[in-house]
Design a protein around this motif. Structure first.
Motif, PDB file in Angstrom:
ATOM      1  N   THR A 138      16.743  19.973  10.566  1.00  0.00           N
ATOM      2  CA  THR A 138      16.899  19.620  11.729  1.00  0.00           C
ATOM      3  C   THR A 138      16.689  18.256  11.911  1.00  0.00           C
ATOM      4  OG1 THR A 138      14.607  19.966  12.196  1.00  0.00           O
ATOM      5  CG2 THR A 138      16.177  21.769  12.978  1.00  0.00           C
ATOM      6  N   SER A 139      16.568  17.515  10.602  1.00  0.00           N
ATOM      7  CA  SER A 139      16.326  15.973  10.549  1.00  0.00           C
ATOM      8  C   SER A 139      17.486  15.107  10.849  1.00  0.00           C
ATOM      9  CB  SER A 139      15.885  15.893   9.092  1.00  0.00           C
ATOM     10  OG  SER A 139      17.038  16.156   8.355  1.00  0.00           O
ATOM     11  N   THR A 140      17.318  14.077  10.985  1.00  0.00           N
ATOM     12  CA  THR A 140      18.299  12.921  11.503  1.00  0.00           C
ATOM     13  C   THR A 140      18.302  12.028  10.204  1.00  0.00           C
ATOM     14  OG1 THR A 140      16.710  11.287  12.725  1.00  0.00           O
ATOM     15  CG2 THR A 140      17.964  13.008  14.074  1.00  0.00           C
ATOM     16  N   PRO A 141      19.346  11.342  10.158  1.00  0.00           N
ATOM     17  CA  PRO A 141      19.576  10.422   8.991  1.00  0.00           C
ATOM     18  C   PRO A 141      18.352   9.192   8.919  1.00  0.00           C
ATOM     19  CG  PRO A 141      21.713  10.715   9.497  1.00  0.00           C
ATOM     20  CD  PRO A 141      20.699  11.235  10.577  1.00  0.00           C
ATOM     21  N   GLU A 142      18.082   9.033  10.321  1.00  0.00           N
ATOM     22  CA  GLU A 142      16.990   7.865  10.635  1.00  0.00           C
ATOM     23  C   GLU A 142      15.451   8.508   9.987  1.00  0.00           C
ATOM     24  OE1 GLU A 142      14.977   4.539  11.121  1.00  0.00           O
ATOM     25  OE2 GLU A 142      16.979   4.727  11.014  1.00  0.00           O
ATOM     26  N   MET A 143      15.351   9.725  10.148  1.00  0.00           N
ATOM     27  CA  MET A 143      14.017  10.374   9.974  1.00  0.00           C
ATOM     28  C   MET A 143      14.103  10.350   8.405  1.00  0.00           C
ATOM     29  SD  MET A 143      14.028  13.922  12.063  1.00  0.00           S
ATOM     30  CE  MET A 143      13.373  14.085  13.788  1.00  0.00           C
ATOM     31  N   LEU A 144      15.137  10.963   7.743  1.00  0.00           N
ATOM     32  CA  LEU A 144      15.118  10.865   6.237  1.00  0.00           C
ATOM     33  C   LEU A 144      14.997   9.175   5.766  1.00  0.00           C
ATOM     34  CD1 LEU A 144      17.848  13.387   5.630  1.00  0.00           C
ATOM     35  CD2 LEU A 144      15.310  13.681   5.643  1.00  0.00           C
ATOM     36  N   ARG A 145      15.638   8.353   6.164  1.00  0.00           N
ATOM     37  CA  ARG A 145      15.498   6.862   5.793  1.00  0.00           C
ATOM     38  C   ARG A 145      14.037   6.449   5.889  1.00  0.00           C
ATOM     39  NH1 ARG A 145      20.627   6.666   7.972  1.00  0.00           N
ATOM     40  NH2 ARG A 145      19.755   5.626  10.046  1.00  0.00           N
ATOM     41  N   THR A 146      13.229   6.759   6.915  1.00  0.00           N
ATOM     42  CA  THR A 146      12.017   6.346   7.222  1.00  0.00           C
ATOM     43  C   THR A 146      10.986   7.122   6.203  1.00  0.00           C
ATOM     44  OG1 THR A 146      12.486   6.203   9.713  1.00  0.00           O
ATOM     45  CG2 THR A 146      10.064   6.436   8.788  1.00  0.00           C
ATOM     46  N   LEU A 147      11.197   8.318   6.015  1.00  0.00           N
ATOM     47  CA  LEU A 147      10.557   9.164   5.194  1.00  0.00           C
ATOM     48  C   LEU A 147      10.297   8.374   3.595  1.00  0.00           C
ATOM     49  CD1 LEU A 147      10.539  12.629   6.630  1.00  0.00           C
ATOM     50  CD2 LEU A 147       8.403  11.069   6.709  1.00  0.00           C
ATOM     51  N   HIS A 148      12.011   8.217   3.380  1.00  0.00           N
ATOM     52  CA  HIS A 148      12.237   7.419   2.161  1.00  0.00           C
ATOM     53  C   HIS A 148      11.633   6.326   1.573  1.00  0.00           C
ATOM     54  CE1 HIS A 148      14.424   7.197  -1.690  1.00  0.00           C
ATOM     55  NE2 HIS A 148      14.720   5.931  -1.181  1.00  0.00           N
ATOM     56  N   ALA A 149      11.603   5.638   2.801  1.00  0.00           N
ATOM     57  CA  ALA A 149      10.936   4.035   2.724  1.00  0.00           C
ATOM     58  C   ALA A 149       9.479   4.241   2.668  1.00  0.00           C
ATOM     59  CB  ALA A 149      11.291   3.379   4.010  1.00  0.00           C
ATOM     60  N   ILE A 150       8.670   5.098   3.287  1.00  0.00           N
ATOM     61  CA  ILE A 150       7.262   5.160   3.456  1.00  0.00           C
ATOM     62  C   ILE A 150       6.595   5.845   1.901  1.00  0.00           C
ATOM     63  CG2 ILE A 150       7.077   4.757   5.710  1.00  0.00           C
ATOM     64  CD1 ILE A 150       6.476   7.602   6.147  1.00  0.00           C
TER      65      ILE A 150
END
Length: 178
Positions: A138-150
């Protein structure tokens, strides 16, 4: 080295026939092949076994070993039961809910759906006691980018403190508020 994916994941089972039939009936996996030997090819140990392979979809393979001459199966009692599990992806939330209904119709106890914000999932056990998770993204690309960055900072902070880091606490805020 450039990995091309997971070739297969192997677990132990108590009864090969029961295990194959469970995965066929519960999850619709195709029984691909079986190998049985008196000796372990990698170590040359004498230890008769049955090794079966099931199609988990998209080139993913789940395998099991039945090794009758070994002590009875158990699990690491120092690891909580929820930690070690197999997680399979389903197409969407409707598929997840249909799977839950199917599994409960088989008499299985199913936990969930649990909202992990990135995905929702259900949990149940196979006949060997292995915990199985079915997950619908149910994720969005923005959620995944945020998690990858942190992620690197989270790992650094965890390594330094060995206590909870809250960089991604937003993932379960709704779930724990209920």
């Amino acid at each position: 080295m450039a990995l091309q994916g997971v070739h297969h994941v192997a677990y132990r089972c108590k009864d090969t026939k029961e295990t194959v039939e469970f995965y066929q009936q519960a999850l619709g996996m195709e029984f691909m092949l079986a190998i049985s030997e008196d000796r372990v090819p990698s170590t040359k140990e004498e230890d008769p076994y049955m090794h079966v392979f099931l199609d988990a979809g998209n080139g993913n393979v789940l395998a099991f070993f039945e090794i009758p001459n070994s002590p009875p199966m158990g699990r690491d009692m120092n690891t909580p039961a929820w930690v070690q599990h197999l997680a399979f992806k389903v197409e969407n939330l409707d598929s997840l809910l249909a799977a839950k209904q199917h599994l409960e119709g088989m008499g299985l106890e199913v936990i969930g759906p649990t909202n992990h914000e990135l995905f929702q999932s259900i949990y149940f056990n196979d006949p060997n006691g292995h915990r199985i998770e079915l997950a619908a993204n149910t994720s969005t690309p923005e959620m995944l980018r945020t998690l990858h960055a942190i992620a690197p900072q989270m790992l650094k902070d965890w390594t330094a403190s060995k206590s909870t880091v809250h960089h991604a606490a937003w993932l379960h805020e709704k779930e724990f508020a209920q």
